[in-house]
Write a protein that holds these residues in place. Structure first.
Motif, PDB file in Angstrom:
ATOM      1  N   PHE A   2       0.829  -1.210   0.000  1.00 38.45           N
ATOM      2  CA  PHE A   2       0.000   0.000   0.000  1.00 38.45           C
ATOM      3  C   PHE A   2       0.866   1.264   0.000  1.00 38.45           C
ATOM      4  O   PHE A   2       0.667   2.157  -0.818  1.00 38.45           O
ATOM      5  N   CYS A   3       1.831   1.319   0.908  1.00 38.23           N
ATOM      6  CA  CYS A   3       2.688   2.511   0.988  1.00 38.23           C
ATOM      7  C   CYS A   3       3.530   2.667  -0.267  1.00 38.23           C
ATOM      8  O   CYS A   3       3.700   3.773  -0.779  1.00 38.23           O
ATOM      9  N   GLY A   4       4.057   1.559  -0.782  1.00 40.45           N
ATOM     10  CA  GLY A   4       4.860   1.617  -1.997  1.00 40.45           C
ATOM     11  C   GLY A   4       4.069   2.125  -3.188  1.00 40.45           C
ATOM     12  O   GLY A   4       4.548   2.966  -3.949  1.00 40.45           O
ATOM     13  N   LEU A   5       2.845   1.628  -3.339  1.00 44.59           N
ATOM     14  CA  LEU A   5       2.003   2.094  -4.458  1.00 44.59           C
ATOM     15  C   LEU A   5       1.617   3.559  -4.312  1.00 44.59           C
ATOM     16  O   LEU A   5       1.742   4.338  -5.259  1.00 44.59           O
ATOM     17  N   CYS A   6       1.142   3.934  -3.134  1.00 40.72           N
ATOM     18  CA  CYS A   6       0.689   5.314  -2.931  1.00 40.72           C
ATOM     19  C   CYS A   6       1.821   6.320  -3.110  1.00 40.72           C
ATOM     20  O   CYS A   6       1.690   7.301  -3.847  1.00 40.72           O
ATOM     21  N   PHE A   7       2.937   6.073  -2.455  1.00 35.75           N
ATOM     22  CA  PHE A   7       4.048   7.018  -2.550  1.00 35.75           C
ATOM     23  C   PHE A   7       4.760   6.909  -3.889  1.00 35.75           C
ATOM     24  O   PHE A   7       5.290   7.900  -4.388  1.00 35.75           O
ATOM     25  N   GLY A   8       4.798   5.718  -4.483  1.00 36.51           N
ATOM     26  CA  GLY A   8       5.393   5.565  -5.808  1.00 36.51           C
ATOM     27  C   GLY A   8       4.627   6.348  -6.863  1.00 36.51           C
ATOM     28  O   GLY A   8       5.219   7.040  -7.690  1.00 36.51           O
ATOM     29  N   ILE A   9       3.316   6.257  -6.821  1.00 31.06           N
ATOM     30  CA  ILE A   9       2.489   7.034  -7.750  1.00 31.06           C
ATOM     31  C   ILE A   9       2.644   8.529  -7.464  1.00 31.06           C
ATOM     32  O   ILE A   9       2.751   9.335  -8.388  1.00 31.06           O
ATOM     33  N   GLY A  10       2.680   8.892  -6.185  1.00 33.94           N
ATOM     34  CA  GLY A  10       2.893  10.292  -5.823  1.00 33.94           C
ATOM     35  C   GLY A  10       4.228  10.812  -6.325  1.00 33.94           C
ATOM     36  O   GLY A  10       4.341  11.949  -6.790  1.00 33.94           O
ATOM     37  N   TYR A  11       5.258   9.980  -6.268  1.00 33.17           N
ATOM     38  CA  TYR A  11       6.590  10.361  -6.762  1.00 33.17           C
ATOM     39  C   TYR A  11       6.548  10.611  -8.259  1.00 33.17           C
ATOM     40  O   TYR A  11       7.113  11.590  -8.753  1.00 33.17           O
ATOM     41  N   LEU A  12       5.873   9.725  -8.991  1.00 35.45           N
ATOM     42  CA  LEU A  12       5.794   9.885 -10.444  1.00 35.45           C
ATOM     43  C   LEU A  12       4.980  11.114 -10.842  1.00 35.45           C
ATOM     44  O   LEU A  12       5.311  11.795 -11.808  1.00 35.45           O
ATOM     45  N   LEU A  13       3.920  11.382 -10.087  1.00 36.03           N
ATOM     46  CA  LEU A  13       3.063  12.519 -10.420  1.00 36.03           C
ATOM     47  C   LEU A  13       3.579  13.863  -9.895  1.00 36.03           C
ATOM     48  O   LEU A  13       3.134  14.912 -10.360  1.00 36.03           O
ATOM     49  N   SER A  14       4.505  13.827  -8.947  1.00 30.49           N
ATOM     50  CA  SER A  14       4.947  15.071  -8.311  1.00 30.49           C
ATOM     51  C   SER A  14       5.966  15.855  -9.124  1.00 30.49           C
ATOM     52  O   SER A  14       6.303  16.975  -8.744  1.00 30.49           O
ATOM     53  N   ARG A  15       6.423  15.293 -10.202  1.00 32.53           N
ATOM     54  CA  ARG A  15       7.402  15.974 -11.064  1.00 32.53           C
ATOM     55  C   ARG A  15       8.647  16.380 -10.293  1.00 32.53           C
ATOM     56  O   ARG A  15       9.067  17.524 -10.308  1.00 32.53           O
ATOM     57  N   LYS A  16       9.200  15.422  -9.559  1.00 32.13           N
ATOM     58  CA  LYS A  16      10.456  15.577  -8.829  1.00 32.13           C
ATOM     59  C   LYS A  16      10.381  16.491  -7.596  1.00 32.13           C
ATOM     60  O   LYS A  16      11.387  16.863  -7.045  1.00 32.13           O
ATOM     61  N   THR A  17       9.182  16.883  -7.160  1.00 33.80           N
ATOM     62  CA  THR A  17       9.105  17.659  -5.922  1.00 33.80           C
ATOM     63  C   THR A  17       9.168  16.740  -4.703  1.00 33.80           C
ATOM     64  O   THR A  17       9.476  17.193  -3.620  1.00 33.80           O
TER      65      THR A  17
END
Length: 129
Positions: A94-109
Motif C-alpha cells: 500500500f505505501c509503496g504504491l501510494c508514494f510511488g504514484i505520488g513520486y511519479l506525479l509530483s514531477r520531482k518535488t
C-alpha cells in the motif's frame, strides 16, 4: 523552534501510543514496531528539516532494526509473527504504491528517499495502520 516542537510532539505521541495500547511494554511486537517507527520518524523529520534529504544509511539502519526485532520476536512467539506477516506485506504494498504514484506525479518535488521511507513505514506500521 521547529526542533523543539518536533521533540515535544513526538514525546506526546509516544505517551499516547503507550496509553492507547494498554500500557504494554516492549514484549508486545506491535508496540515495539510502533514505538520504533515513531522514534524513527522523529529522526527522519529532523534530518529532513536540516539537510533536505532522507539519508540511505539511516534507512538501512531502520531496515536492519526491523529484521532484528522480527527475528527476536519470531524466536519468542512464532505464531504472533506469522499472524502479522500478511499485514506487514499489505502495508509495504500500500505505501509503496501510494508514494510511488505520488513520486511519479509530483514531477520531482518528492524525492526517492521519501518513497523508500514510505516502504519502511509500511513495514513498521503494517496494513493495520
Amino acid at each position: 523552534m521547529r526542533e523543539k516542537a518536533v521533540l515535544i510532539l513526538s514525546e506526546a505521541a509516544l505517551l499516547r501510543l503507550w496509553y492507547a495500547l494498554g500500557m504494554k511494554g516492549f514484549g508486545d511486537l506491535r508496540f515495539t514496531l510502533l514505538y520504533l517507527m515513531l522514534a524513527g520518524m522523529m529522526t527522519f523529520c529532523m534530518t529532513d528539516v536540516w539537510e533536505q534529504v532522507v539519508p540511505n544509511k539511516l534507512l538501512l539502519i531502520f531496515l536492519f532494526t526491523f529484521v532484528i526485532v522480527l527475528g527476536a520476536q519470531g524466536l519468542r512467539e512464532l505464531e504472533e509473527l506469522t499472524d502479522m506477516l500478511p499485514s506487514i506485506l499489505l502495508g509495504v504494498i500500500f505505501c509503496g504504491l501510494c508514494f510511488g504514484i505520488g513520486y511519479l506525479l509530483s514531477r520531482k518535488t518528492m524525492g526517492a528517499g521519501d518513497v523508500k521511507l514510505s516502504l519502511l513505514m509500511g513495514l513498521y506500521l503494517t496494513g493495520e495502520y
